[in-house]
Each structure stands twice: as structure tokens, then as C-alpha cells.
Design an enzyme around this catalytic site. Structure first.
Site, PDB file in Angstrom:
ATOM      1  N   ARG A  58      11.807  -6.022   4.383  1.00 25.51           N
ATOM      2  CA  ARG A  58      11.620  -4.567   4.255  1.00 25.51           C
ATOM      3  C   ARG A  58      12.674  -3.799   5.048  1.00 25.51           C
ATOM      4  NH1 ARG A  58       5.879  -2.032   5.331  1.00 25.51           N
ATOM      5  NH2 ARG A  58       6.102  -3.113   7.327  1.00 25.51           N
ATOM      6  N   ARG A  90      -9.399   0.934   9.500  1.00 21.43           N
ATOM      7  CA  ARG A  90      -8.930  -0.421   9.769  1.00 21.43           C
ATOM      8  C   ARG A  90      -9.917  -1.186  10.637  1.00 21.43           C
ATOM      9  NH1 ARG A  90      -3.221   0.486   9.277  1.00 21.43           N
ATOM     10  NH2 ARG A  90      -2.019  -1.392   9.592  1.00 21.43           N
ATOM     11  N   ARG A 117      -0.037  -8.446  13.817  1.00 20.72           N
ATOM     12  CA  ARG A 117      -0.614  -7.557  12.800  1.00 20.72           C
ATOM     13  C   ARG A 117      -1.523  -8.339  11.861  1.00 20.72           C
ATOM     14  NH1 ARG A 117       4.644  -5.305  10.463  1.00 20.72           N
ATOM     15  NH2 ARG A 117       3.369  -4.174   8.965  1.00 20.72           N
ATOM     16  N   ARG A 125      11.794  -1.960  10.781  1.00 19.84           N
ATOM     17  CA  ARG A 125      10.731  -1.475  11.659  1.00 19.84           C
ATOM     18  C   ARG A 125      10.551  -2.422  12.839  1.00 19.84           C
ATOM     19  NH1 ARG A 125       5.546   0.089   7.978  1.00 19.84           N
ATOM     20  NH2 ARG A 125       4.493  -1.048   9.643  1.00 19.84           N
ATOM     21  N   LYS A 181       0.832  -1.213   0.000  1.00 17.67           N
ATOM     22  CA  LYS A 181       0.000   0.000   0.000  1.00 17.67           C
ATOM     23  C   LYS A 181       0.867   1.263   0.000  1.00 17.67           C
ATOM     24  CE  LYS A 181      -1.931  -1.195   3.948  1.00 17.67           C
ATOM     25  NZ  LYS A 181      -1.262  -2.475   4.234  1.00 17.67           N
TER      26      LYS A 181
HETATM   27  P1  AP5 Z   1       4.908  -1.633   1.809  1.00 19.23           P
HETATM   28  O1  AP5 Z   1       4.561  -0.748   0.663  1.00 19.23           O
HETATM   29  O2  AP5 Z   1       5.718  -1.075   2.916  1.00 19.23           O
HETATM   30  O3  AP5 Z   1       3.581  -2.362   2.366  1.00 19.23           O
HETATM   31  P2  AP5 Z   1       2.355  -1.791   3.181  1.00 19.23           P
HETATM   32  O4  AP5 Z   1       1.132  -2.407   2.596  1.00 19.23           O
HETATM   33  O5  AP5 Z   1       2.413  -0.304   3.265  1.00 19.23           O
HETATM   34  O6  AP5 Z   1       2.637  -2.489   4.574  1.00 19.23           O
HETATM   35  P3  AP5 Z   1       2.669  -1.895   6.052  1.00 19.23           P
HETATM   36  O7  AP5 Z   1       3.412  -2.923   6.878  1.00 19.23           O
HETATM   37  O8  AP5 Z   1       3.171  -0.493   6.086  1.00 19.23           O
HETATM   38  O9  AP5 Z   1       1.183  -1.953   6.420  1.00 19.23           O
HETATM   39  P4  AP5 Z   1       0.585  -2.016   7.773  1.00 19.23           P
HETATM   40  O10 AP5 Z   1      -0.818  -1.900   7.379  1.00 19.23           O
HETATM   41  O11 AP5 Z   1       0.859  -3.190   8.616  1.00 19.23           O
HETATM   42  O12 AP5 Z   1       1.333  -0.861   8.605  1.00 19.23           O
HETATM   43  P5  AP5 Z   1       0.985   0.653   8.895  1.00 19.23           P
HETATM   44  O13 AP5 Z   1       2.195   1.446   8.758  1.00 19.23           O
HETATM   45  O14 AP5 Z   1      -0.241   1.052   8.165  1.00 19.23           O
HETATM   46  O15 AP5 Z   1       5.653  -2.927   1.179  1.00 19.23           O
HETATM   47  C1  AP5 Z   1       6.157  -3.958   2.020  1.00 19.23           C
HETATM   48  C2  AP5 Z   1       7.529  -4.422   1.499  1.00 19.23           C
HETATM   49  O16 AP5 Z   1       7.357  -5.073   0.239  1.00 19.23           O
HETATM   50  C3  AP5 Z   1       8.535  -3.305   1.273  1.00 19.23           C
HETATM   51  O17 AP5 Z   1       9.819  -3.766   1.584  1.00 19.23           O
HETATM   52  C4  AP5 Z   1       8.433  -3.005  -0.244  1.00 19.23           C
HETATM   53  O18 AP5 Z   1       9.654  -2.517  -0.746  1.00 19.23           O
HETATM   54  C5  AP5 Z   1       8.081  -4.381  -0.794  1.00 19.23           C
HETATM   55  N1  AP5 Z   1       7.171  -4.335  -1.943  1.00 19.23           N
HETATM   56  C6  AP5 Z   1       6.131  -3.476  -2.139  1.00 19.23           C
HETATM   57  N2  AP5 Z   1       5.486  -3.775  -3.288  1.00 19.23           N
HETATM   58  C7  AP5 Z   1       6.126  -4.865  -3.823  1.00 19.23           C
HETATM   59  C8  AP5 Z   1       5.929  -5.649  -4.989  1.00 19.23           C
HETATM   60  N3  AP5 Z   1       4.906  -5.407  -5.841  1.00 19.23           N
HETATM   61  N4  AP5 Z   1       6.768  -6.683  -5.224  1.00 19.23           N
HETATM   62  C9  AP5 Z   1       7.775  -6.964  -4.358  1.00 19.23           C
HETATM   63  N5  AP5 Z   1       8.016  -6.250  -3.240  1.00 19.23           N
HETATM   64  C10 AP5 Z   1       7.200  -5.218  -2.960  1.00 19.23           C
HETATM   65  O19 AP5 Z   1       0.575   0.570  10.450  1.00 19.23           O
HETATM   66  C11 AP5 Z   1       1.538   0.277  11.437  1.00 19.23           C
HETATM   67  C12 AP5 Z   1       0.864   0.231  12.803  1.00 19.23           C
HETATM   68  O20 AP5 Z   1       0.290   1.522  13.127  1.00 19.23           O
HETATM   69  C13 AP5 Z   1      -0.314  -0.752  12.933  1.00 19.23           C
HETATM   70  O21 AP5 Z   1       0.099  -2.061  13.192  1.00 19.23           O
HETATM   71  C14 AP5 Z   1      -1.087  -0.114  14.105  1.00 19.23           C
HETATM   72  O22 AP5 Z   1      -0.482  -0.392  15.336  1.00 19.23           O
HETATM   73  C15 AP5 Z   1      -0.933   1.369  13.849  1.00 19.23           C
HETATM   74  N6  AP5 Z   1      -2.040   1.879  12.989  1.00 19.23           N
HETATM   75  C16 AP5 Z   1      -1.916   2.417  11.737  1.00 19.23           C
HETATM   76  N7  AP5 Z   1      -3.109   2.766  11.255  1.00 19.23           N
HETATM   77  C17 AP5 Z   1      -4.026   2.453  12.204  1.00 19.23           C
HETATM   78  C18 AP5 Z   1      -5.439   2.557  12.290  1.00 19.23           C
HETATM   79  N8  AP5 Z   1      -6.160   3.049  11.261  1.00 19.23           N
HETATM   80  N9  AP5 Z   1      -6.044   2.134  13.436  1.00 19.23           N
HETATM   81  C19 AP5 Z   1      -5.337   1.638  14.466  1.00 19.23           C
HETATM   82  N10 AP5 Z   1      -3.985   1.498  14.456  1.00 19.23           N
HETATM   83  C20 AP5 Z   1      -3.336   1.902  13.336  1.00 19.23           C
HETATM   84 MG    MG Z   2       2.819   1.060   4.818  1.00 16.50          MG
END
Ligand code: AP5
Ligand code: MG
Length: 212
Positions: free
Chosen positions: A122, A88, A166, A155, A13
């Protein structure tokens, strides 16, 4: 254009959103990035959420909803936004409907095996937030951010125990939003399993998306 990016952790994402904010000329609002920046800066918000996000659990709804509501009032959202990682939970989705409903919800689909491979490889820039992958998107110089030169980190929540939490939180609390938005006829799906270029092309090819 107001877009929500839905999908399991590691689906890509943030990777798509980093490019899309330039091509669609709308801000990329990532709740995860906002929380991580607050933790790094040791703000009151950061102190409150640090242990929650590092464990892989979800931050309480009221806090997250208020944060997003205020963020979407800023002037840069005049032509729309990309919300990455929000909503979420169903209460978050209901709240968003009440103050700023999305036009489309893009669901990035990826299986568990690929999720684990993406998260475990990552590397993240703690200074500018850019994301790399040791195998799929390596930086030009190992361990160093291509954009700002900072040393890349793993991270805290990309450690095995947190990844498990997660994924469990995703399945229990976030996956129900797929039906939620399908019922509202706003859900579109992107197969997130091919390489980053192909995923991005599929995203830009979605009906109704227009570069500004
Ligand atoms: P990446 O683009 O980083 O993936 P992502 O979908 O953004 O994954 P996240 O881990 O950031 O999502 P998340 O939902 O768990 O975390 P968030 O930060 O939102 O890609 C992943 C890897 O793959 C990278 O290394 C990239 O280079 C590689 N890649 C990408 N595309 C590729 C492809 N096509 N092919 C190969 N490789 C590829 O949330 C973190 C924490 O914050 C949560 O756990 C929670 O505690 C809190 N939080 C955030 N939002 C909320 C909410 N709305 N409510 C409550 N808590 C929240
Ligand atoms: Mg992300």
C-alpha cells in the site's frame, strides 16, 4: 443509509468507501483517517494518539467514541454515513447503538496472506488520503498521487511489527463484532479477495443498498 464497514486491516474498507461515498451520497467517516490527519497537523489529539496508532494498538475507547459521536452530529450526515474502522470493540459498538445505530454492517472477508500482500504494497497520499497499491492499484506516475500530485508514503503502521499488532488487535477486539451484529441480524458479508472492481460490484449488489 447508515453503514458500518467491518473487516481486518487491509481488507479494502477504505478503497470501497472512497467510491461509495460518491455513489451513495453519504460521507465516509474513517476514524483511522481522522487520527492520521490529527497526527500530521500535530493537534492535541494527534500528539495523544501518535505513538498508539503507529504501534498498531487501538486508541482508548472513550476518546474514540466521543470523537465519532461528535462527528455524526455534523450536518452532512443527514442522509446517513459510512463508518469505516468504527466500531472496533464491543464498548464502541454498544455506544454506537445508544446514539446512532447502523442499518447494516458490511463485513469484508479476507485471509491473512492477502492482508499482508495488500498492506505491504500500500502507498498512501499524505495530502488527500487516497490509497494506492504498487501491484494492484498503481498510480499513473510512480510514487505520485493521481488526485493531487503529492508524493506517496508508506504508512508508519504498515511496517511489519505494526501489521502484526494490528492483526492481533483485530482478532482479539474487533472480530467479536461479527457475532455481535449477526445476532442483531444486521450483518452482511462481502468476499474481499477478488480485484477492486469485483469487490465494489459485490458491495453495490448487496440487498437494500441504493445509489442516491
Ligand atoms: P485499504 O482500502 O486501504 O484497506 P483498509 O481495509 O481500509 O485497511 P486499513 O489498513 O486502512 O484498515 P485498518 O483497519 O487497519 O486501519 P485504520 O485506518 O482504520 O486497502 C489496502 C490496500 O489494498 C491498498 O493498497 C489498496 O490499494 C489495496 N486494495 C484494496 N482493495 C483491493 C482489492 N480488491 N484487490 C487488490 N488490492 C486492493 O486504523 C488505523 C489505526 O487507527 C488503528 O490501528 C488504530 O490505532 C487507530 N484506530 C482507528 N479506528 C479506531 C477505533 N475505532 N478504535 C481504536 N483505534 C482506532
Ligand atoms: Mg483504511
Amino acid at each position: 443509509m447508515k453503514l458500518v464497514f467491518l473487516g481486518p486491516p487491509g481488507a479494502g474498507k477504505g478503497t470501497v468507501a472512497e467510491r461509495a461515498e460518491r455513489d451513495l451520497a453519504v460521507p465516509h467517516v474513517s476514524t483511522g483517517e481522522i487520527f492520521r490527519a490529527a497526527v500530521k497537523d500535530q493537534t492535541p489529539l494527534g500528539k495523544r494518539v501518535k505513538s498508539v496508532i503507529e504501534s498498531g494498538a487501538l486508541v482508548p475507547d472513550e476518546l474514540t467514541i466521543e470523537l465519532v459521536r461528535e462527528r455524526l452530529l455534523r450536518g452532512d450526515t443527514k442522509h446517513g454515513w459510512i463508518l469505516d474502522g468504527f466500531p472496533r470493540t464491543v464498548p464502541q459498538a454498544d455506544a454506537l447503538e445508544s446514539f446512532d445505530p447502523p442499518d447494516k454492517v458490511v463485513n469484508f472477508e479476507l485471509d491473512d496472506e492477502a492482508i499482508l500482500e495488500r498492506l505491504s504494497g500500500r502507498r498512501t497520499c499524505p495530502a488527500c488520503g487516497r490509497t494506492f497499491h504498487v501491484k494492484f492499484m498503481p498510480p499513473a506516475k510512480e510514487g505520485t498521487c493521481d488526485s493531487c500530485g503529492a508524493a506517496l508514503i508508506i504508512r508508519e503502521d504498515d511496517k511489519v511489527e505494526s501489521i502484526r499488532r494490528r492483526l492481533a488487535a483485530y482478532r482479539a477486539q474487533t472480530a467479536p463484532l461479527i457475532e455481535y451484529y449477526r445476532d442483531k441480524a444486521r450483518l452482511v458479508a462481502v468476499d474481499a479477495s477478488p480485484g477492486a472492481e469485483a469487490v465494489y460490484a459485490a458491495f453495490l449488489g448487496l440487498p437494500g443498498l441504493s445509489a442516491r
